[in-house]
Write a protein that holds these residues in place. Structure first.
Motif, PDB file in Angstrom:
ATOM      1  N   THR A  86       0.902  -1.178  -0.194  1.00 56.94           N
ATOM      2  CA  THR A  86      -0.038  -0.010   0.133  1.00 56.94           C
ATOM      3  C   THR A  86       0.911   1.271  -0.031  1.00 56.94           C
ATOM      4  N   THR A  87       0.642   2.271  -0.962  1.00 51.83           N
ATOM      5  CA  THR A  87       1.263   3.434  -1.032  1.00 51.83           C
ATOM      6  C   THR A  87       0.196   4.591  -0.779  1.00 51.83           C
ATOM      7  N   THR A  88       0.657   5.585  -0.081  1.00 49.82           N
ATOM      8  CA  THR A  88      -0.043   6.789   0.061  1.00 49.82           C
ATOM      9  C   THR A  88       0.485   7.844  -0.704  1.00 49.82           C
ATOM     10  N   LEU A  89      -0.609   8.757  -1.481  1.00 51.89           N
ATOM     11  CA  LEU A  89      -0.109   9.953  -2.135  1.00 51.89           C
ATOM     12  C   LEU A  89      -1.075  10.989  -1.787  1.00 51.89           C
ATOM     13  N   THR A  90      -0.418  12.105  -2.019  1.00 54.80           N
ATOM     14  CA  THR A  90      -1.107  13.297  -2.075  1.00 54.80           C
ATOM     15  C   THR A  90      -1.311  13.863  -3.389  1.00 54.80           C
ATOM     16  N   VAL A  91      -2.458  14.143  -4.303  1.00 53.15           N
ATOM     17  CA  VAL A  91      -2.459  14.332  -5.332  1.00 53.15           C
ATOM     18  C   VAL A  91      -3.476  15.814  -5.309  1.00 53.15           C
ATOM     19  N   GLU A  92      -3.041  16.643  -6.241  1.00 55.27           N
ATOM     20  CA  GLU A  92      -3.547  18.066  -6.356  1.00 55.27           C
ATOM     21  C   GLU A  92      -4.097  17.953  -7.688  1.00 55.27           C
ATOM     22  N   ILE A  93      -5.558  18.320  -7.885  1.00 49.54           N
ATOM     23  CA  ILE A  93      -6.308  18.276  -9.119  1.00 49.54           C
ATOM     24  C   ILE A  93      -6.884  19.708  -9.406  1.00 49.54           C
ATOM     25  N   ALA A  94      -6.429  20.032 -10.675  1.00 49.47           N
ATOM     26  CA  ALA A  94      -6.842  21.523 -10.967  1.00 49.47           C
ATOM     27  C   ALA A  94      -8.305  21.296 -11.336  1.00 49.47           C
ATOM     28  N   THR A  95      -9.352  22.147 -11.054  1.00 43.87           N
ATOM     29  CA  THR A  95     -10.645  22.196 -11.434  1.00 43.87           C
ATOM     30  C   THR A  95     -10.799  23.253 -12.206  1.00 43.87           C
ATOM     31  N   TYR A  96     -11.909  23.142 -12.941  1.00 47.50           N
ATOM     32  CA  TYR A  96     -12.495  24.457 -13.715  1.00 47.50           C
ATOM     33  C   TYR A  96     -13.678  24.837 -13.067  1.00 47.50           C
ATOM     34  N   ALA A  97     -14.244  24.338 -12.179  1.00 46.08           N
ATOM     35  CA  ALA A  97     -15.457  24.735 -11.204  1.00 46.08           C
ATOM     36  C   ALA A  97     -15.271  24.525 -10.053  1.00 46.08           C
ATOM     37  N   ARG A  98     -15.998  24.816  -8.856  1.00 44.96           N
ATOM     38  CA  ARG A  98     -15.621  24.400  -7.611  1.00 44.96           C
ATOM     39  C   ARG A  98     -16.203  22.901  -7.462  1.00 44.96           C
ATOM     40  N   ALA A  99     -15.420  22.266  -6.885  1.00 44.94           N
ATOM     41  CA  ALA A  99     -15.484  20.741  -6.510  1.00 44.94           C
ATOM     42  C   ALA A  99     -16.296  20.749  -5.252  1.00 44.94           C
ATOM     43  N   GLU A 100     -17.079  19.378  -5.105  1.00 45.56           N
ATOM     44  CA  GLU A 100     -17.688  19.083  -3.812  1.00 45.56           C
ATOM     45  C   GLU A 100     -16.729  18.060  -3.171  1.00 45.56           C
ATOM     46  N   GLN A 101     -16.166  17.195  -3.857  1.00 44.51           N
ATOM     47  CA  GLN A 101     -15.346  16.078  -3.397  1.00 44.51           C
ATOM     48  C   GLN A 101     -14.484  15.387  -4.449  1.00 44.51           C
ATOM     49  N   GLY A 102     -13.243  14.595  -4.023  1.00 40.15           N
ATOM     50  CA  GLY A 102     -12.501  14.078  -4.906  1.00 40.15           C
ATOM     51  C   GLY A 102     -12.665  12.425  -4.706  1.00 40.15           C
ATOM     52  N   ARG A 103     -12.394  11.687  -5.795  1.00 41.74           N
ATOM     53  CA  ARG A 103     -12.590  10.340  -5.606  1.00 41.74           C
ATOM     54  C   ARG A 103     -11.524   9.709  -6.891  1.00 41.74           C
ATOM     55  N   ALA A 104     -11.498   8.211  -6.425  1.00 39.14           N
ATOM     56  CA  ALA A 104     -10.628   7.415  -7.321  1.00 39.14           C
ATOM     57  C   ALA A 104     -11.661   6.840  -8.214  1.00 39.14           C
ATOM     58  N   LEU A 105     -11.390   6.735  -9.511  1.00 37.34           N
ATOM     59  CA  LEU A 105     -12.249   5.969 -10.411  1.00 37.34           C
ATOM     60  C   LEU A 105     -12.318   4.561  -9.920  1.00 37.34           C
ATOM     61  N   GLU A 106     -13.226   4.014 -10.283  1.00 32.23           N
ATOM     62  CA  GLU A 106     -13.633   2.268  -9.909  1.00 32.23           C
ATOM     63  C   GLU A 106     -12.805   1.640 -11.253  1.00 32.23           C
ATOM     64  N   ASN A 107     -11.928   0.687 -10.892  1.00 30.70           N
ATOM     65  CA  ASN A 107     -11.233  -0.116 -11.836  1.00 30.70           C
ATOM     66  C   ASN A 107     -10.305   0.915 -12.592  1.00 30.70           C
ATOM     67  N   GLY A 108      -9.650   2.027 -11.793  1.00 31.21           N
ATOM     68  CA  GLY A 108      -9.026   3.091 -12.729  1.00 31.21           C
ATOM     69  C   GLY A 108      -7.532   2.983 -12.391  1.00 31.21           C
ATOM     70  N   CYS A 109      -7.038   1.891 -11.872  1.00 33.13           N
ATOM     71  CA  CYS A 109      -5.443   1.767 -11.827  1.00 33.13           C
ATOM     72  C   CYS A 109      -5.332   0.501 -12.643  1.00 33.13           C
ATOM     73  N   PHE A 110      -4.192   0.533 -13.485  1.00 29.77           N
ATOM     74  CA  PHE A 110      -3.554  -0.426 -14.607  1.00 29.77           C
ATOM     75  C   PHE A 110      -1.907  -0.396 -14.487  1.00 29.77           C
ATOM     76  N   ALA A 111      -1.497  -1.409 -14.868  1.00 32.22           N
ATOM     77  CA  ALA A 111      -0.102  -1.103 -14.889  1.00 32.22           C
ATOM     78  C   ALA A 111       0.606  -0.158 -15.813  1.00 32.22           C
ATOM     79  N   ALA A 112       1.511   0.650 -15.205  1.00 30.54           N
ATOM     80  CA  ALA A 112       2.096   1.678 -15.906  1.00 30.54           C
ATOM     81  C   ALA A 112       2.788   1.115 -17.321  1.00 30.54           C
ATOM     82  N   SER A 113       2.568   1.723 -18.292  1.00 30.85           N
ATOM     83  CA  SER A 113       3.193   1.258 -19.727  1.00 30.85           C
ATOM     84  C   SER A 113       4.746   1.966 -19.578  1.00 30.85           C
ATOM     85  N   ASP A 114       5.838   1.525 -20.164  1.00 35.26           N
ATOM     86  CA  ASP A 114       7.128   1.753 -19.978  1.00 35.26           C
ATOM     87  C   ASP A 114       7.375   2.591 -21.274  1.00 35.26           C
TER      88      ASP A 114
END
Length: 159
Positions: A131-159
């Motif tokens: 388990t790795t914990t990261l802090t991610v800053e997301i630029a938004t074009y309107a005011r956000a109410e929450q942040g979330r990870a996309l379901e099934n949104g992690c894949f092996a990084a391509s080289d």
């Protein structure tokens, strides 16, 4: 005077003229009265066909469920903070079965109507722990109410 035989014959004639008559059954075919010389052949074929279709559909559903998950990691939001109308900060915990695999995960910021107002793809390098914990800053074009990870949104990084 009319007899009941004349009435039923007249009624049968009138019904035959109105609705037509049924053709006489061909030899070896079902007459519709249960006296078939080949009993249940049509029903047997229907049952076998239905069973074959059910087996094929079941096999497809099982195959899709078994092979459908190609995510190599899962991302879960630990916390999020809306820092202003143009940024949201998300703390993300990425868990993977093989920590030596680098992955990319998608994170999004959404507004009150659940519309995406910002997104970011984050690369998570290979590490020593699952388990790795990261802090991610997301630029938004309107005011956000929450942040979330996309379901099934992690894949092996391509080289």
């Amino acid at each position: 005077m009319t007899t009941s035989a004349n009435v039923s014959s007249a009624s049968a004639d009138r019904l035959a003229r109105r609705y037509g008559t049924r053709p006489a059954p061909r030899p070896g075919r079902d007459a519709g009265d249960g006296s078939d010389s080949r009993p249940g052949l049509g029903r047997r074929a229907a049952w076998l066909g239905s069973a074959a279709v059910a087996v094929v559909i079941t096999a497809i559903v099982v195959l899709l469920n078994v092979t459908g998950d190609d995510a190599v990691a899962t991302a879960q939001v630990v916390s999020y903070e809306v820092t202003g109308p143009e940024e949201t900060v998300v703390q993300l915990a990425v868990t993977r079965p093989d920590p030596s695999v680098a992955v990319t995960c998608s994170v999004e910021a959404i507004d009150a109507s659940l519309a995406q107002v910002g997104a970011r793809v984050v690369e998570v390098p290979a590490a020593g722990s699952r388990t790795t914990t990261l802090t991610v800053e997301i630029a938004t074009y309107a005011r956000a109410e929450q942040g979330r990870a996309l379901e099934n949104g992690c894949f092996a990084a391509s080289d």
